[in-house]
Design a protein around this motif. Structure first.
Motif, PDB file in Angstrom:
ATOM      1  N   GLY A 188      67.634  40.734  64.386  1.00 52.39           N
ATOM      2  CA  GLY A 188      68.620  39.659  64.381  1.00 52.39           C
ATOM      3  C   GLY A 188      69.071  39.332  65.789  1.00 52.39           C
ATOM      4  N   ALA A 220      66.372  37.381  67.414  1.00 53.23           N
ATOM      5  CA  ALA A 220      66.284  36.034  66.847  1.00 53.23           C
ATOM      6  C   ALA A 220      67.365  35.132  67.430  1.00 53.23           C
ATOM      7  N   LEU A 262      67.515  26.655  72.816  1.00 55.88           N
ATOM      8  CA  LEU A 262      68.508  25.583  72.869  1.00 55.88           C
ATOM      9  C   LEU A 262      68.907  25.279  74.309  1.00 55.88           C
ATOM     10  N   ARG A 314      66.303  23.158  75.889  1.00 61.15           N
ATOM     11  CA  ARG A 314      66.146  21.796  75.368  1.00 61.15           C
ATOM     12  C   ARG A 314      67.367  20.934  75.624  1.00 61.15           C
ATOM     13  N   ASP A 346      78.983  22.592  64.542  1.00 58.57           N
ATOM     14  CA  ASP A 346      77.998  22.314  63.488  1.00 58.57           C
ATOM     15  C   ASP A 346      78.000  23.375  62.378  1.00 58.57           C
ATOM     16  N   GLY A 347      78.940  24.306  62.439  1.00 55.63           N
ATOM     17  CA  GLY A 347      79.049  25.265  61.338  1.00 55.63           C
ATOM     18  C   GLY A 347      78.134  26.480  61.483  1.00 55.63           C
ATOM     19  N   SER A 348      77.373  26.551  62.573  1.00 56.38           N
ATOM     20  CA  SER A 348      76.473  27.693  62.753  1.00 56.38           C
ATOM     21  C   SER A 348      77.235  29.004  62.913  1.00 56.38           C
ATOM     22  N   GLN A 376      77.479  30.929  59.823  1.00 59.27           N
ATOM     23  CA  GLN A 376      76.222  31.590  59.457  1.00 59.27           C
ATOM     24  C   GLN A 376      75.990  32.821  60.330  1.00 59.27           C
ATOM     25  N   PRO A 434      73.496  39.610  59.334  1.00 60.49           N
ATOM     26  CA  PRO A 434      73.487  41.072  59.253  1.00 60.49           C
ATOM     27  C   PRO A 434      74.030  41.753  60.503  1.00 60.49           C
ATOM     28  N   MET A 441      76.566  27.571  51.754  1.00 59.59           N
ATOM     29  CA  MET A 441      76.149  26.289  52.337  1.00 59.59           C
ATOM     30  C   MET A 441      77.402  25.466  52.567  1.00 59.59           C
ATOM     31  N   ALA A 460      79.555  21.435  56.824  1.00 56.29           N
ATOM     32  CA  ALA A 460      78.738  21.187  58.020  1.00 56.29           C
ATOM     33  C   ALA A 460      77.372  21.828  57.769  1.00 56.29           C
ATOM     34  N   ALA A 515      75.153  23.197  59.719  1.00 58.07           N
ATOM     35  CA  ALA A 515      74.745  24.356  60.510  1.00 58.07           C
ATOM     36  C   ALA A 515      73.271  24.273  60.919  1.00 58.07           C
ATOM     37  N   LEU A 516      72.870  23.071  61.346  1.00 55.18           N
ATOM     38  CA  LEU A 516      71.498  22.894  61.833  1.00 55.18           C
ATOM     39  C   LEU A 516      71.571  22.504  63.306  1.00 55.18           C
ATOM     40  N   LYS A 517      70.568  22.928  64.065  1.00 49.97           N
ATOM     41  CA  LYS A 517      70.558  22.607  65.486  1.00 49.97           C
ATOM     42  C   LYS A 517      69.751  21.338  65.722  1.00 49.97           C
ATOM     43  N   PRO A 518      70.406  20.279  66.215  1.00 51.29           N
ATOM     44  CA  PRO A 518      69.716  18.997  66.384  1.00 51.29           C
ATOM     45  C   PRO A 518      68.527  19.070  67.337  1.00 51.29           C
ATOM     46  N   GLN A 519      68.554  20.009  68.301  1.00 50.14           N
ATOM     47  CA  GLN A 519      67.456  20.061  69.283  1.00 50.14           C
ATOM     48  C   GLN A 519      66.248  20.813  68.750  1.00 50.14           C
ATOM     49  N   MET A 520      66.387  21.463  67.597  1.00 50.04           N
ATOM     50  CA  MET A 520      65.256  22.210  67.047  1.00 50.04           C
ATOM     51  C   MET A 520      64.655  21.454  65.868  1.00 50.04           C
ATOM     52  N   GLU A 535      61.732  24.943  62.729  1.00 45.25           N
ATOM     53  CA  GLU A 535      62.339  25.951  63.616  1.00 45.25           C
ATOM     54  C   GLU A 535      63.709  26.392  63.110  1.00 45.25           C
ATOM     55  N   PHE A 545      64.480  30.235  62.150  1.00 52.50           N
ATOM     56  CA  PHE A 545      65.585  31.047  62.675  1.00 52.50           C
ATOM     57  C   PHE A 545      66.374  31.670  61.528  1.00 52.50           C
ATOM     58  N   ALA A 549      64.546  34.580  60.153  1.00 55.43           N
ATOM     59  CA  ALA A 549      64.602  35.764  61.016  1.00 55.43           C
ATOM     60  C   ALA A 549      65.999  36.370  61.007  1.00 55.43           C
ATOM     61  N   TRP A 550      66.995  35.523  60.885  1.00 53.75           N
ATOM     62  CA  TRP A 550      68.388  35.971  60.974  1.00 53.75           C
ATOM     63  C   TRP A 550      68.823  36.658  59.681  1.00 53.75           C
ATOM     64  N   PHE A 551      68.538  36.022  58.548  1.00 56.79           N
ATOM     65  CA  PHE A 551      69.017  36.559  57.271  1.00 56.79           C
ATOM     66  C   PHE A 551      67.961  37.382  56.534  1.00 56.79           C
ATOM     67  N   ARG A 610      67.145  25.721  53.211  1.00 54.55           N
ATOM     68  CA  ARG A 610      67.475  27.036  53.763  1.00 54.55           C
ATOM     69  C   ARG A 610      68.057  27.932  52.670  1.00 54.55           C
TER      70      ARG A 610
END
Lengths: 221, 202
Positions: free
Chosen positions: A3, A6, A14, A17, A77-79, A82, A87, B83, B86, B88-93, B97, B101, B104-106, B144
């Motif tokens: 994790g 990742a 990011l 970019r 963006d709510g990330s 998450q 984990p 969910m 928002a 929770a998505l990255k606009p640049q990816m 991708e 992510f 890999a994360w969850f 997702r």
């Protein structure tokens, strides 16, 4: 651990970019450094003596430039939710983000510094300590900055507040970093200053994960 | 293995600043679809954030159990996917991708490609999310959720900005998850299914 990697990889992608990534910070570093001689005037002696201090101030300003990005986008963006639900303990996620910031700012700044030192006519004795001090001290800039970024993450236009919070905390890093270079240029031993710088970085490494994670939790609740 | 997660909320309360959004809210959501309904600003999003564990409740508690067995308090995040409103998505990816992510994360139950295919996003898989429409982003967030295959889905307005086909797709996805024994708690203005249990907050 997977994790951690990742998240680190995502932040690196990011950073590359978004607005040129590491090159933005290095470009800023270069611009500030070229402005300084114009302000000081063509006094080569003075410029060379002060080069270490100039470069350290310019480097910390360049590091400051991209701090806001560490958490701002993830909050918007709510990330961040998450990341919190993942984990990895939030403290480790904070560390991954600080490491990504250092790899895309601190490390390139360190690599660019010798070339800029040449522009400032820095005496030869200063190059080794300059590189070493940036290598040891710039992680502290990213780490301390991460605390500030976490504190101001939820605020609109938090950038200005972020600099007010973070810049005073950069003081010991700049003092010992510039001090190591000045000591070497003037024929003194730069090691004590470098040791203090290393201690500052280690303290920042210990304090940042819990402090930034606590700040983020307050923001989320 | 049948997921069989039951979520049990007791006396939850939410305070935003001086305002109390809701208090004394108790309900239980077992396998199947539970819809949270209420007017705008009633606290549906806050309730979902509390259920997911992102936000602490001002009072009461949330418990989860698998079958008859109570789950440990720290392990809820591993059985649910939240969910949020928002995306929770990255606009640049790219779409792919973003899912990679999340996988890999969850830790994922299937490949990003399969999830994209299911949500009819295969053609957009290599586009940066910045180029996707709001409805496509919503579908990607659902992809997702589908890909992670967690037993409990907490969905905040899952059909927001979706067209009729998208809504049908979401209803189908939720029905499929419920059919497999999964639990869905959705805050929504538009009913996803006529047989859903309803929790009203005012």
């Amino acid at each position: 651990m997977s994790g951690f990697i990742a998240l680190l990889r995502r932040d690196l992608v990011l950073a590359f970019r978004l607005g040129g990534g590491p090159f933005l910070g290095v470009g800023f570093f270069l611009t500030v450094t070229t402005l300084l001689p114009l302000g000081v005037g063509a006094r080569l002696e003075l410029l060379g003596q002060a080069a270490g201090g100039f470069l350290w101030v310019a480097a910390s300003l360049s590091a400051l430039l991209s701090l806001e990005r560490i958490f701002q986008a993830d909050v918007e963006d709510g990330s961040l939710d998450q990341i919190l639900l993942g984990p990895l303990p939030l403290e480790a996620s904070v560390l991954a983000k600080a490491l990504a910031h250092w790899l895309t700012t601190g490390l390139p700044l360190t690599a660019a510094a010798p070339a800029l030192a040449l522009l400032l006519n820095m005496p030869v004795a200063g190059y080794g300590p300059l590189l070493l001090s940036l290598l040891i001290g710039s992680p502290a800039l990213s780490l301390i900055g991460t605390i500030g970024a976490a504190l101001t993450a939820g605020l609109r236009r938090g950038g200005l507040l972020l600099s007010l919070v973070v810049l005073p905390l950069f003081v010991p890093v700049v003092i010992f970093g510039a001090g190591a270079v000045a000591a070497a240029i003037n024929g003194f031993n730069p090691v004590p200053a470098l040791l203090f710088l290393g201690a500052t970085s280690l303290v920042a490494l210990v304090v940042t994960p819990p402090a930034a994670a606590a700040a983020l939790r307050i923001h989320l609740s | 293995m049948v997921p069989n997660i039951t979520l049990d909320a007791r006396d939850l309360a939410c305070r935003r600043g001086e305002r109390v959004l809701f208090s004394g809210l108790s309900f239980s959501a077992g396998p199947g679809l539970t819809e949270i309904v209420g007017p705008n600003g009633a606290g549906k999003t806050s309730l979902l954030r509390i259920l997911s564990g992102v936000m602490a409740s001002a009072a009461g508690r949330v418990q989860m159990s698998r079958g008859e067995v109570l789950l440990e308090a720290g392990s809820y995040a591993a059985v649910l996917h939240y969910m949020a409103h928002a995306d929770a998505l990255k606009p640049q990816m790219t779409a792919r991708e973003n899912l990679a992510f999340a996988a890999a994360w969850f830790g994922a139950g299937m490949s990003p490609e399969a999830a994209l295919e299911r949500l009819r996003l295969s053609r957009q898989s290599h586009l940066p999310v910045a180029y996707l429409s709001a409805g496509q982003r919503r579908r990607l967030a659902l992809a997702r959720c589908y890909m992670l295959a967690r037993p409990l889905w907490l969905l905040d307005e899952p059909v927001a900005s979706l067209d009729a086909a998208g809504r049908a797709l979401v209803a189908e996805l939720v029905a499929g998850h419920v059919m497999g024994g999964g639990t869905v708690v959705a805050a929504t203005h538009d009913a996803l299914s006529p047989d859903a249990r309803r929790v009203e907050i005012a």
